[in-house]
Write a protein that holds these residues in place. Structure first.
Motif, PDB file in Angstrom:
ATOM      1  N   ILE A   1     -31.835 -28.426  -2.759  1.00 18.11           N
ATOM      2  CA  ILE A   1     -32.018 -27.475  -1.976  1.00 18.11           C
ATOM      3  C   ILE A   1     -33.040 -26.153  -2.239  1.00 18.11           C
ATOM      4  O   ILE A   1     -32.884 -25.938  -3.405  1.00 18.11           O
ATOM      5  N   ASP A   2     -33.785 -25.829  -1.275  1.00 16.35           N
ATOM      6  CA  ASP A   2     -34.620 -24.710  -1.615  1.00 16.35           C
ATOM      7  C   ASP A   2     -33.816 -23.250  -1.896  1.00 16.35           C
ATOM      8  O   ASP A   2     -32.585 -23.178  -1.652  1.00 16.35           O
ATOM      9  N   VAL A   3     -34.528 -22.648  -2.493  1.00 10.62           N
ATOM     10  CA  VAL A   3     -33.762 -21.354  -3.094  1.00 10.62           C
ATOM     11  C   VAL A   3     -33.023 -20.473  -2.155  1.00 10.62           C
ATOM     12  O   VAL A   3     -32.046 -20.141  -2.271  1.00 10.62           O
ATOM     13  N   ARG A   4     -33.850 -19.992  -1.131  1.00 10.06           N
ATOM     14  CA  ARG A   4     -33.265 -19.277   0.032  1.00 10.06           C
ATOM     15  C   ARG A   4     -31.984 -19.904   0.662  1.00 10.06           C
ATOM     16  O   ARG A   4     -30.853 -19.039   0.592  1.00 10.06           O
ATOM     17  N   SER A   5     -31.846 -21.010   1.020  1.00  8.48           N
ATOM     18  CA  SER A   5     -30.571 -21.676   1.584  1.00  8.48           C
ATOM     19  C   SER A   5     -29.421 -21.747   0.192  1.00  8.48           C
ATOM     20  O   SER A   5     -28.394 -21.455   0.431  1.00  8.48           O
ATOM     21  N   LEU A   6     -30.100 -21.969  -0.796  1.00  8.79           N
ATOM     22  CA  LEU A   6     -29.014 -22.160  -1.803  1.00  8.79           C
ATOM     23  C   LEU A   6     -28.324 -20.839  -2.371  1.00  8.79           C
ATOM     24  O   LEU A   6     -27.423 -20.711  -2.519  1.00  8.79           O
ATOM     25  N   ALA A   7     -29.343 -19.663  -2.246  1.00  8.59           N
ATOM     26  CA  ALA A   7     -28.824 -18.347  -2.584  1.00  8.59           C
ATOM     27  C   ALA A   7     -27.747 -17.995  -1.495  1.00  8.59           C
ATOM     28  O   ALA A   7     -26.826 -17.328  -1.914  1.00  8.59           O
ATOM     29  N   GLU A   8     -28.125 -18.220  -0.177  1.00  3.57           N
ATOM     30  CA  GLU A   8     -26.937 -17.932   0.666  1.00  3.57           C
ATOM     31  C   GLU A   8     -25.611 -18.641   0.819  1.00  3.57           C
ATOM     32  O   GLU A   8     -24.650 -18.195   1.116  1.00  3.57           O
ATOM     33  N   THR A   9     -25.560 -19.983   0.167  1.00  6.33           N
ATOM     34  CA  THR A   9     -24.562 -20.892  -0.065  1.00  6.33           C
ATOM     35  C   THR A   9     -23.744 -20.444  -1.223  1.00  6.33           C
ATOM     36  O   THR A   9     -22.590 -20.352  -1.191  1.00  6.33           O
ATOM     37  N   LEU A  10     -24.620 -19.915  -2.475  1.00  7.59           N
ATOM     38  CA  LEU A  10     -23.934 -19.758  -3.644  1.00  7.59           C
ATOM     39  C   LEU A  10     -23.236 -18.250  -3.810  1.00  7.59           C
ATOM     40  O   LEU A  10     -22.708 -18.162  -4.730  1.00  7.59           O
ATOM     41  N   GLY A  11     -24.222 -17.419  -3.032  1.00  8.44           N
ATOM     42  CA  GLY A  11     -24.069 -16.064  -3.400  1.00  8.44           C
ATOM     43  C   GLY A  11     -24.738 -15.543  -4.217  1.00  8.44           C
ATOM     44  O   GLY A  11     -24.442 -14.274  -5.021  1.00  8.44           O
ATOM     45  N   TYR A  12     -25.753 -16.284  -4.960  1.00  9.52           N
ATOM     46  CA  TYR A  12     -26.571 -15.975  -5.893  1.00  9.52           C
ATOM     47  C   TYR A  12     -27.609 -14.918  -5.620  1.00  9.52           C
ATOM     48  O   TYR A  12     -28.333 -15.355  -4.255  1.00  9.52           O
ATOM     49  N   ALA A  13     -28.574 -14.293  -6.201  1.00  7.06           N
ATOM     50  CA  ALA A  13     -29.537 -13.511  -6.017  1.00  7.06           C
ATOM     51  C   ALA A  13     -30.581 -14.583  -5.851  1.00  7.06           C
ATOM     52  O   ALA A  13     -30.818 -15.689  -6.796  1.00  7.06           O
ATOM     53  N   PRO A  14     -31.732 -14.713  -4.967  1.00  5.74           N
ATOM     54  CA  PRO A  14     -32.736 -15.789  -5.121  1.00  5.74           C
ATOM     55  C   PRO A  14     -33.621 -15.538  -6.355  1.00  5.74           C
ATOM     56  O   PRO A  14     -34.134 -16.611  -6.811  1.00  5.74           O
ATOM     57  N   LYS A  15     -33.952 -14.635  -7.048  1.00  5.15           N
ATOM     58  CA  LYS A  15     -34.611 -14.305  -8.077  1.00  5.15           C
ATOM     59  C   LYS A  15     -34.157 -15.188  -9.323  1.00  5.15           C
ATOM     60  O   LYS A  15     -34.543 -15.969 -10.211  1.00  5.15           O
ATOM     61  N   THR A  16     -32.719 -15.331  -9.452  1.00  2.00           N
ATOM     62  CA  THR A  16     -31.851 -15.971 -10.366  1.00  2.00           C
ATOM     63  C   THR A  16     -32.022 -17.370 -10.072  1.00  2.00           C
ATOM     64  O   THR A  16     -32.491 -18.168 -11.345  1.00  2.00           O
ATOM     65  N   LEU A  17     -32.006 -17.873  -8.983  1.00  2.00           N
ATOM     66  CA  LEU A  17     -32.210 -19.493  -8.708  1.00  2.00           C
ATOM     67  C   LEU A  17     -33.499 -19.682  -8.941  1.00  2.00           C
ATOM     68  O   LEU A  17     -33.750 -21.036  -9.399  1.00  2.00           O
ATOM     69  N   SER A  18     -34.536 -18.744  -8.685  1.00  2.19           N
ATOM     70  CA  SER A  18     -35.861 -19.139  -8.785  1.00  2.19           C
ATOM     71  C   SER A  18     -36.149 -19.426 -10.365  1.00  2.19           C
ATOM     72  O   SER A  18     -36.846 -20.349 -10.675  1.00  2.19           O
TER      73      SER A  18
END
Length: 482
Positions: free
Chosen positions: A435-452
């Motif tokens: 899953i792309d970072v933006r969608s995943l960040a909104e799903t998991l509640g993580y900051a996009p920077k962390t997921l990147s």
């Protein structure tokens, strides 16, 4: 014809009616459908109530309240015994004190009064209740703070807050931090110079910041970080005094470098303290802590190991259901334990298209074959039979009004073979590849920077993902059924 009748008696493991090995159950009778004591046995071995079993003996009733219950002491049920003992210790009517009356009711009305009885028999709990009954202790935070810290005191404090007998602090974790700080400073009383500097650092840097961040940040994490930094700062100053034979005013950068040479990673937590101390010296001496270089690679598991732990969480019926559900949330959505412990009931959403979990702005669909486990947990959460009743935490803790603690949750995960840090890294590596970072960040509640950062470690090229418009549609986490 009814088979043997078995009842558990407190004065022995032998039934007082049929003199057989004791076996007591309580629940819904399959014969009449009522929620009752089930002392009888159907020929097929099913537990049934006294009416369906044809039992007429009076030993199945409490001699005081006359309700159907097993006798606990002197013919009375456990609830009546607990009420009597509490009234004897707390003396709510001599002189009259409405709060003590409510406290007796709160403790005695637990679904399992036997647990209250066990707690009362503890030495410290009994001494505490006796002191309250003698009016030696005021039912206030200040009154409880005067006592030596113990689980009994904190348990009673939680009950009083939960039932609104004393005012709840602005934040539970902030209150714990303030009590910890007072105890820590007391431990340094034989080192007045160190105690003085640590008190200023803790009060004007950490405590003031924590008070400003109440309701904004995760106070559990923030308070834990503050405690560790204060503890490490104290250890460093003690080292300076004992090994270098210097003071906080005379040590130099050379001593900081020596302290950190071949040191454990926690020693680098003095960085915040050194920065604060350097600013307070008006630039007379610039001190700093070098950045620690990570020696080991990011810990992770194999995907096969992760799937095996998921299988354990699904199939290990001997493990508490709440532990298994919490483990599944961590395994599938990489939810950090600090956030996992603080999830509330409203994060689980029941929709026509299935069950969803809201960990961020965008809910995620719970796999269909796991939904029955989540539903069963929602219907029968643990730790609801004593004082922690009426709470909306998804994973209630032992104390009234509180959720399960992170150390307890981590300890329970060990039974399933779950390592939280490695599991989290493996799960995020897998999800960032799907899953792309933006969608995943909104799903998991993580900051996009962390997921990147996790995506880069996984070798996923993230530059091509456009900053798409936020759309609150459920995201499905793909998982092959173990």
């Amino acid at each position: 014809m009814v088979a043997k009748i078995r009842v558990r008696w407190p004065d022995g493991a032998i039934c007082g009616i049929c003199f057989t090995e004791a076996l007591h159950t309580h629940g819904r009778c399959p014969g009449c459908g009522d929620e009752r004591l089930l002392p009888g046995r159907h020929p097929d071995g099913t537990a049934i109530c006294r009416d369906c079993a044809g039992i007429t003996r009076p030993e199945m009733q409490c001699v005081r309240c006359e309700t159907e219950a097993e006798r606990f002491r002197g013919g009375a049920c456990a609830r009546c015994v607990v009420t009597e003992d509490l009234e004897s210790l707390l003396k709510p009517t001599t002189p009259p004190d409405l709060r003590l009356v409510r406290l007796v009711q709160a403790l005695a009305s637990a679904e399992r009064p036997e647990s209250t009885y066990t707690w009362m028999r503890g030495k410290r709990a009994r001494e505490l209740l006796t002191a309250i009954g003698e009016r030696e202790i005021e039912l206030t935070h200040d009154g409880l703070d005067q006592l030596p810290s113990s689980p009994a005191v904190e348990h009673l404090r939680a009950i009083l807050i939960h039932h609104r007998m004393i005012t709840a602090p602005a934040d539970h974790y902030l209150a714990i931090f303030e009590r910890w700080l007072a105890k820590r400073l007391d431990e340094l009383h034989d080192r007045p110079q160190i105690a003085s500097i640590i008190e200023r650092y803790a009060t004007w840097h950490h405590l003031s910041r924590l008070r400003k961040r109440v309701g904004i940040t995760n106070m559990d994490v923030a308070a834990r970080d503050a405690r560790q930094q204060i503890t490490e700062a104290g250890k460093f100053l003690i080292w300076v005094e004992d090994h270098a034979h210097l003071t906080v005013e005379t040590f130099s950068q050379l001593h900081i470098d020596e302290y950190l040479t071949d040191a454990v990673s926690t020693r680098y937590e003095i960085k915040n303290f050194i920065s604060w101390l350097s600013r307070g010296r008006s630039g007379r001496r610039q001190l700093f802590v070098p950045k620690r270089r990570a020696v080991l690679p990011l810990p992770a598991l194999t995907q096969q190991h992760r799937l095996q732990v998921i299988r354990n969480a699904i199939e290990f019926d001997q493990v508490a259901l709440g532990t298994r559900v919490a483990a599944l949330i961590h395994l599938l959505w990489a939810t950090p334990l600090t956030r996992l412990a603080q999830l509330k009931m409203d994060c689980i959403e029941l929709r026509p298209d299935g069950m969803h979990i809201a960990l961020g702005p965008t809910p995620s669909a719970i796999p269909e074959f796991l939904a029955p486990l989540f539903w069963q947990h929602l219907e029968d959460r643990t730790n609801q039979q004593t004082t922690n009743v009426g709470t909306d935490w998804l994973f209630p803790g032992y104390r009234a009004g509180q959720h399960l603690s992170v150390p307890t949750l981590q300890q329970r995960f060990n039974v399933l073979g779950l390592d939280p840090q490695r599991t989290r890294n493996t799960t995020l590596k897998s999800l960032t590849g799907q899953i792309d970072v933006r969608s995943l960040a909104e799903t998991l509640g993580y900051a996009p920077k962390t997921l990147s950062a996790h995506a880069e470690r996984a070798g996923v090229y993230m530059g091509g993902y456009a900053a798409s418009k936020r759309v609150n549609t459920p995201t499905t986490i793909s998982l092959t059924k173990p």
